[in-house]
Design an enzyme around this catalytic site. Sequence first.
Site, short mmCIF file in Angstrom:
data_model
loop_
_atom_site.label_atom_id
_atom_site.label_comp_id
_atom_site.label_asym_id
_atom_site.label_seq_id
_atom_site.Cartn_x
_atom_site.Cartn_y
_atom_site.Cartn_z
N SER A 220 0.78 -1.40 0.10
CA SER A 220 0.12 0.09 -0.18
C SER A 220 0.95 1.36 -0.02
O SER A 220 1.87 1.42 0.45
CB SER A 220 -0.74 0.00 1.36
OG SER A 220 -0.31 -0.14 2.58
N ASP A 252 -6.09 -1.31 6.48
CA ASP A 252 -6.77 -2.31 6.75
C ASP A 252 -8.08 -2.81 6.12
O ASP A 252 -8.28 -3.99 5.75
CB ASP A 252 -7.03 -2.29 8.15
CG ASP A 252 -6.01 -1.91 9.29
OD1 ASP A 252 -4.81 -2.27 9.03
OD2 ASP A 252 -6.33 -1.09 10.14
#
Length: 313
Positions: A220, A252
């Site tokens: 990410s 998340d």
Amino acid sequence: MILTVTLNPSVDRALEVDALVRGEVLRAGDSHIDPGGKGVNVSRALLANGIRSTAVVPTGGAEGDQLVDLLKGEGVDMLAVPIAGRTRSNITLAEPDGTVTKINEVGPVLSGAEFAQVSEAVLNAAGAADWVVICGSLPPGPSTAAFTDLCERLVTGGTRLAVDSSGPALLAGVAAGAALVKPNREELAEAVGAELCTLGDVVEACQRLRKAGAGSVLASLGAGGAVLVDEAGVLTGVSPVSVPRSTVGAGDALLAGFLSAGARGEAALIEGLAWGAAAVSLPGSRMPGPADLDRTRIALDPAPDLNRPLRSD
């Protein structure tokens, strides 16, 4: 069912302020109290989208009781393992331009016996799970060797393991042969011991983790999107957010969305990016539901320019 493991969960209080000014008395606008911890957030995101998940959390003290109550209030299925220490509390200050300042407590010490109890709870529940997802940093106490042993026992037992952590814990998951690891840019740079300045640097670092044992690597990159490197090659994508409110839990949500769509290929990356972008547009550490998702804004690039510099934000 997806089983999540958060070894250092928290109670998260998020406050929205007009501007963060040191030494001043600030008045908060909206405030939110949410159950916290990376694996907890993955479970919350999955539940918000109708996907079964169970969260394994060590809990202790009044804050531990509060965490359990918050999870019950959201309908999260959990395995709470009592510990002697006090569950930590974290504070997030969010400004209107999307700038987030987060103050995290270290968390309680997990004794060897307590970590063994958590490990047994995970191993006993793993047989009914499609994935076991271990997220977040190691709390004080457990050794890297003990964590490595847990990862190896899961993998050798046939469990599909995903690890979203940093430092030795991330490398332990890689060495154990986790099917998926999800570092952010800083965690990935630390894992390979190199600065990541271009998209090509990220891809090369992901490939190094695969050679070291990881099945797939989902990196990410914040506002720069995400990179997926697996046996099929390299895939990148971005997910623009018009009005960012909080980045807490965005990674998340990205992982949860990716797992929800099969954890491979374009469809999974699109879903992950859509969930991550939706989380950024919500206050505090709220997790997005179906009404928050906008997959039309996702742009994938199967042939990216590897010389492209990474964004600094």
